[in-house]
Write a protein that holds these residues in place. Structure first.
Motif, short mmCIF file in Angstrom:
data_model
loop_
_atom_site.label_atom_id
_atom_site.label_comp_id
_atom_site.label_asym_id
_atom_site.label_seq_id
_atom_site.Cartn_x
_atom_site.Cartn_y
_atom_site.Cartn_z
N ASN A 151 0.79 -1.23 0.00
CA ASN A 151 0.00 0.00 0.00
C ASN A 151 0.82 1.28 0.00
O ASN A 151 0.26 2.37 -0.07
CB ASN A 151 -0.94 0.00 1.21
CG ASN A 151 -2.00 -1.09 1.10
OD1 ASN A 151 -2.61 -1.27 0.05
ND2 ASN A 151 -2.21 -1.82 2.18
N GLU A 152 2.14 1.17 0.08
CA GLU A 152 3.00 2.34 0.08
C GLU A 152 4.41 1.92 -0.34
O GLU A 152 4.77 0.75 -0.26
CB GLU A 152 3.02 3.00 1.45
CG GLU A 152 3.46 2.08 2.57
CD GLU A 152 3.25 2.67 3.96
OE1 GLU A 152 2.38 3.56 4.11
OE2 GLU A 152 3.96 2.24 4.89
N LYS A 206 6.67 4.42 -8.65
CA LYS A 206 5.42 4.96 -8.11
C LYS A 206 4.33 5.00 -9.19
O LYS A 206 3.18 4.60 -8.95
CB LYS A 206 5.65 6.36 -7.54
CG LYS A 206 4.41 7.02 -6.95
CD LYS A 206 4.76 8.37 -6.38
CE LYS A 206 3.60 9.21 -5.91
NZ LYS A 206 2.29 8.70 -5.84
N ALA A 243 3.29 1.36 -10.08
CA ALA A 243 2.56 0.75 -8.97
C ALA A 243 1.13 1.30 -8.92
O ALA A 243 0.16 0.55 -8.75
CB ALA A 243 3.28 1.00 -7.66
N SER A 244 0.99 2.60 -9.07
CA SER A 244 -0.33 3.21 -9.03
C SER A 244 -1.19 2.74 -10.20
O SER A 244 -2.40 2.51 -10.05
CB SER A 244 -0.21 4.74 -9.04
OG SER A 244 0.50 5.21 -7.90
N LEU A 271 -1.97 -1.25 -9.67
CA LEU A 271 -2.81 -1.49 -8.50
C LEU A 271 -4.08 -0.64 -8.51
O LEU A 271 -4.95 -0.80 -7.65
CB LEU A 271 -2.02 -1.21 -7.23
CG LEU A 271 -0.80 -2.12 -7.02
CD1 LEU A 271 0.01 -1.67 -5.81
CD2 LEU A 271 -1.21 -3.58 -6.87
N LYS A 305 -4.67 2.50 -7.84
CA LYS A 305 -4.86 3.42 -6.73
C LYS A 305 -3.57 4.18 -6.53
O LYS A 305 -2.49 3.74 -6.96
CB LYS A 305 -5.28 2.70 -5.45
CG LYS A 305 -4.24 1.71 -4.92
CD LYS A 305 -4.73 1.05 -3.65
CE LYS A 305 -3.69 0.07 -3.09
NZ LYS A 305 -4.16 -0.57 -1.85
N GLU A 306 -3.66 5.32 -5.89
CA GLU A 306 -2.47 6.12 -5.63
C GLU A 306 -1.62 5.44 -4.55
O GLU A 306 -2.11 5.10 -3.48
CB GLU A 306 -2.87 7.52 -5.17
CG GLU A 306 -1.71 8.47 -4.95
CD GLU A 306 -0.96 8.82 -6.23
OE1 GLU A 306 0.17 9.30 -6.13
OE2 GLU A 306 -1.53 8.62 -7.33
N ILE A 307 -0.34 5.24 -4.85
CA ILE A 307 0.57 4.62 -3.91
C ILE A 307 1.49 5.72 -3.36
O ILE A 307 2.31 6.27 -4.10
CB ILE A 307 1.40 3.50 -4.56
CG1 ILE A 307 0.49 2.44 -5.18
CG2 ILE A 307 2.36 2.88 -3.54
CD1 ILE A 307 -0.41 1.73 -4.18
N PHE A 309 8.69 -2.27 -0.63
CA PHE A 309 7.49 -2.33 -1.47
C PHE A 309 7.39 -3.76 -1.98
O PHE A 309 8.37 -4.33 -2.46
CB PHE A 309 7.56 -1.37 -2.67
CG PHE A 309 6.36 -1.49 -3.58
CD1 PHE A 309 5.11 -1.10 -3.14
CD2 PHE A 309 6.50 -2.03 -4.85
CE1 PHE A 309 4.00 -1.23 -3.97
CE2 PHE A 309 5.40 -2.16 -5.68
CZ PHE A 309 4.15 -1.76 -5.25
N ASP A 313 1.20 -8.00 -0.61
CA ASP A 313 0.39 -7.78 0.57
C ASP A 313 0.75 -8.82 1.62
O ASP A 313 0.90 -10.01 1.32
CB ASP A 313 -1.10 -7.90 0.20
CG ASP A 313 -2.01 -7.34 1.28
OD1 ASP A 313 -1.51 -6.63 2.17
OD2 ASP A 313 -3.22 -7.61 1.22
#
Length: 378
Positions: A169-170, A306, A309-310, A313, A315-317, A342, A345
């Motif tokens: 998530n980050e 970044k 990944a965003s 996935l 969504k904004e990471i 990173f 999950d």
């Protein structure tokens, strides 16, 4: 699931099923599995370091490029603890639904498997134009970091170093450093019931020192990406031999978590000056120190990772810094960009029922593959 990802899952299960608990097991079993896997892929890995705590390095050089990518993950784990607290045996690597349970599944044996297979695919990809350095370090979980310190001696000047710590998530691009101290106060023993010889109470002296140190707010500093701040904890105290004897010695261990702007010399100078004002007999010993670090958020690989990944996935990471330290604190001395964490999950790291989501393996693999190919052309 794609055959490649099924193999990653199966290799992770083999790694988890081979215990490498710090202070209990040697990393040699896991190291041998990784060594064989890399050899089977056609690479030339090397085992370095002491026999009981070996680390692995592997250079995969690409011609006509001066760019190098370093992938790094640890071989050891923390102990599994009380097996009765585990829903599934900690070294069975049991898959239930979309989760694999086991000690070290998340920290960090999934990263070992991911990196091995990622390197295999990249080495066969004509669109990828960079050399790769693989490092798998022993003795990480003890905090001694002897494995990464040995690997650093063999490491090339890389353009980025990606560590194997997980979390979907980050993206962590930094970590606090730490300064661990032992303070000893020296008193004079006496009978606590004596009318004339009151002695010098070393525990009372330590109490004054602790109050003086904590009043300096060394653990309340903040800065960008480190909004959670620095910290200072008196984490261990020992002193006295009997309830009716004035203690002549007291020891306290102090753990200070530092931000990039804080230095060891600055902190030590502040602490010593405050203690010296008290006119107390004491000794101060530095047990351990590693600097904090933060990779530039505008670094080209950080931005590429970044964005990908965003996108994958959906969504904004966010970019963050981590509170706990890592081998990145050692690597940061080489002054190269670092992705601290990173990955897939996961949860319950360092606790019973540690798990990873196997459904997120293909997404993380694709994010890293795509990002590294893109970065190799920059």
């Amino acid at each position: 699931m794609d055959k490649n990802f099924q193999e990653i899952i199966e290799f992770t299960q083999k790694l988890v099923a081979t215990p490498s608990q710090n202070f209990i097991d040697s990393e040699s079993g896991v190291a041998n599995l990784v060594f064989k896997k890399l050899k089977d892929f056609g690479f030339e890995p090397e085992i370095i370091g002491p026999k009981e705590h070996p680390s692995i390095i592997c250079h995969i050089k690409k011609e006509n490029t001066d760019k190098t990518i370093w992938l790094e993950s640890c071989l050891d784990t923390v102990p599994s603890g009380d097996a009765a607290k585990w829903e599934y045996p900690p070294f069975e690597a049991k898959v239930v639904g979309n989760k694999m349970y086991g000690r070290g599944a998340a920290d960090s044996k999934i990263a070992i498997a991911l990196f091995c297979y990622l390197v295999k695919e990249l080495s066969e990809d004509n669109n990828f134009n960079a050399s790769i350095f693989l490092g798998f370090d022993a003795d990480e979980q003890t905090g001694n970091f002897t494995g990464i310190k040995e690997i650093v001696k063999h490491a090339p000047k890389a353009d980025v170093c990606i560590l194997g710590y997980q979390g979907i998530n980050e993206i962590s691009i930094g970590a606090r450093g730490w300064l661990r101290l032992k303070i000893s106060t020296i008193g004079k023993s006496a009978h606590t019931g004596s009318r004339t010889n009151k002695g010098i109470n070393a525990i009372h002296s330590m109490n004054k020192i602790i109050n003086a140190i904590t009043s300096q707010n060394l653990g309340q500093k903040t800065e960008p990406f480190f909004e959670f701040g620095s910290s200072l904890n008196v984490s261990q105290i020992s002193g006295g031999v009997a309830i009716n004897i004035v203690p002549d010695k007291c020891e306290a261990n102090i753990d200070i978590r530092l931000l990039p702007s804080q230095t060891k010399d600055e902190i030590l100078e502040t602490i010593k000056s405050k203690i010296d004002e008290l006119k107390i007999s004491y000794n101060l010993e530095v047990l351990q120190y590693e600097q904090a670090y933060l990779t530039d958020s505008k670094n080209s690989f950080v931005k590429i990772l970044k964005n990908n990944a965003s996108e994958v996935l959906k969504k904004e990471i966010p970019l963050v810094a981590s509170g706990q330290g890592s081998v990145g604190n050692v690597v940061s001395k080489l002054e190269i960009p670092i992705i601290n964490a990173f990955g897939v999950d996961s949860d319950n790291v360092h606790a019973p029922n540690e798990w990873i989501s196997i459904d997120t393996i293909p997404k993380i693999f694709e994010i890293y593959r795509k990002s590294l190919v893109e970065f190799s052309k920059v």
